[in-house]
Design a protein around this motif. Structure first.
Motif, PDB file in Angstrom:
ATOM      1  N   GLU A 122       0.706  -0.994   0.563  1.00 16.80           N
ATOM      2  CA  GLU A 122      -0.070  -0.409  -0.252  1.00 16.80           C
ATOM      3  C   GLU A 122       0.641   0.983   0.153  1.00 16.80           C
ATOM      4  N   SER A 123       0.163   2.198  -0.142  1.00 15.54           N
ATOM      5  CA  SER A 123       1.101   3.398   0.012  1.00 15.54           C
ATOM      6  C   SER A 123      -0.295   4.396  -0.024  1.00 15.54           C
ATOM      7  N   PRO A 124       0.414   4.745   1.390  1.00 16.70           N
ATOM      8  CA  PRO A 124       0.151   5.180   2.693  1.00 16.70           C
ATOM      9  C   PRO A 124      -0.167   7.264   2.429  1.00 16.70           C
ATOM     10  N   LYS A 125      -1.283   7.735   2.527  1.00 20.59           N
ATOM     11  CA  LYS A 125      -1.237   9.036   2.275  1.00 20.59           C
ATOM     12  C   LYS A 125      -0.938   9.905   3.594  1.00 20.59           C
ATOM     13  N   VAL A 126       0.277   9.922   3.997  1.00 20.13           N
ATOM     14  CA  VAL A 126       1.163  10.992   5.191  1.00 20.13           C
ATOM     15  C   VAL A 126       0.771  11.694   5.103  1.00 20.13           C
ATOM     16  N   VAL A 127       0.632  13.188   6.505  1.00 18.34           N
ATOM     17  CA  VAL A 127      -0.394  13.881   6.571  1.00 18.34           C
ATOM     18  C   VAL A 127       0.273  14.282   7.572  1.00 18.34           C
ATOM     19  N   GLY A 128       0.483  13.608   8.223  1.00 20.20           N
ATOM     20  CA  GLY A 128       1.121  14.229   9.705  1.00 20.20           C
ATOM     21  C   GLY A 128       2.454  13.077  10.612  1.00 20.20           C
ATOM     22  N   THR A 129       3.437  14.286  11.033  1.00 19.38           N
ATOM     23  CA  THR A 129       4.649  12.944  11.255  1.00 19.38           C
ATOM     24  C   THR A 129       5.458  13.232  12.788  1.00 19.38           C
ATOM     25  N   TYR A 130       6.171  12.709  13.409  1.00 19.06           N
ATOM     26  CA  TYR A 130       6.592  12.314  14.862  1.00 19.06           C
ATOM     27  C   TYR A 130       8.077  11.376  14.403  1.00 19.06           C
ATOM     28  N   ARG A 131       9.220  12.345  14.640  1.00 21.81           N
ATOM     29  CA  ARG A 131      10.711  11.422  14.798  1.00 21.81           C
ATOM     30  C   ARG A 131      10.525  11.287  15.917  1.00 21.81           C
ATOM     31  N   ILE A 132      10.848   9.484  16.356  1.00 20.70           N
ATOM     32  CA  ILE A 132      10.857   9.383  18.401  1.00 20.70           C
ATOM     33  C   ILE A 132      12.364   8.687  18.749  1.00 20.70           C
TER      34      ILE A 132
END
Length: 322
Positions: A122-132
């Motif tokens: 699948e190719s998700p539509k990424v609209v928000g992110t955080y790096r941990i």
């Protein structure tokens, strides 16, 4: 090739010299048998919750991390004022050597996600992110990213053996999705991650847009007077980068004006019970004025537990509908 990329990334992110960023360095952190996982991360889906068409999850593959990097590029470089390297401009991704070591929290629009088909993922539509970045990973390799701007070593040493730290960074949301729902999804994911991994303290840099601290005199002064960490938790900006935050006396500060000027993310951290470090830092590459956020889990206002879950819960309150 990896050595050259790591060197460019280290110059850009001011990575500690001890971290070479080579494949052998990643093997030292993950073990040779886990080389692929350093780039693919988790293969099994890790979904923390869903509200309507939006879902919060951890990135499973390197391809999903690249989508987060493209989102970061769009927000930090195209919308805001960060200055890309030639490599970043060519790839149109915000990337550095930390990305292979971190977990990446994603908010995905399921309605815009392309489903898996014909053997393709699948190719998700990424609209928000955080790096941990968890403390044990940071200490086996490059250290925390925020250590390039703030002296956090004394705090880590003082809390060694009693508190587990994790670092938050590269937070962004695509403009059309900047709503209460998206922010709450990110927090549901973060809070569940914290509880799953036994984290006691969250740290990270939060940013004001622009490199002239005089533009933020009100907000910086308010943070100094009202949110400065007590001695037990205080960290100071590195001596060569230190910008004073005590720029106005408390009685000259209009609190209503401060709240209008304060970045949304900083206000959210303050409501949860976060402290700030002593001094700000100018990040010329990203075009921001940075402050250090220090958030002990024990400080979190219990009023939020009814919505997000208590510290001893292991699942997100919205996981049941995911």
């Amino acid at each position: 090739m990896w050595q050259a990329i790591a060197e460019r990334s280290r110059r850009r992110a001011r990575l500690p010299v001890k971290f070479s960023g080579t494949l052998s360095a990643l093997e030292a952190l993950t073990g040779p048998s886990r080389r692929l996982k350093a780039f693919s991360r988790r293969i099994e889906p890790k979904v923390y919750g869903r509200v309507g068409n939006l879902e919060v999850r951890l990135a499973r593959t390197w391809a999903e991390i690249k989508l987060a990097q493209r989102l970061r590029y769009q927000v930090f470089y195209e919308e805001m004022s960060a200055t890309p390297t030639r490599l970043a401009q060519f790839r149109r991704r915000d990337e550095d050597a930390y990305d292979a070591l971190c977990d990446h929290l994603l908010v995905v629009d399921l309605d815009q996600t392309k489903p898996a088909r014909s053997g393709l993922p699948e190719s998700p539509k990424v609209v928000g992110t955080y790096r941990i970045l968890q403390q044990d990973v940071a200490e086996r390799g490059p250290g925390f990213y925020s250590a390039s701007e703030f002296d956090i070593s004394s705090l880590l040493h003082a809390k060694a053996g009693t508190h587990r730290f994790m670092e938050l960074g590269r937070s962004c949301v695509l403009a059309p999705y900047r709503s209460k729902r998206s922010v709450e999804l990110l927090w549901h994911g973060l809070w569940t991650y914290v509880r799953e991994n036994g984290i006691d303290v969250m740290i990270g840099c939060a940013s004001f847009e622009g490199t002239n601290p005089d533009d933020h005199n009100l907000a910086l002064s308010y943070l100094h007077h009202r949110a400065l960490a007590p001695e037990e938790w205080r960290c100071r900006a590195r001596r060569d980068l230190y910008v004073p935050m005590n720029r106005m006396p408390l009685d000259a500060i209009d609190v209503k004006a401060v709240m209008k000027a304060m970045p949304t993310l900083v206000k959210a951290y303050l409501r949860l019970g976060a402290y700030v470090g002593d001094g700000a830092v100018i990040d010329h590459q990203f075009g921001t004025t940075d402050v250090l956020i220090i958030m002990p889990v024990s400080n979190i206002d219990p009023r939020y537990f009814e919505h997000y879950g208590t510290p001893d819960e292991t699942k997100s309150r919205i996981a049941a509908v995911a």
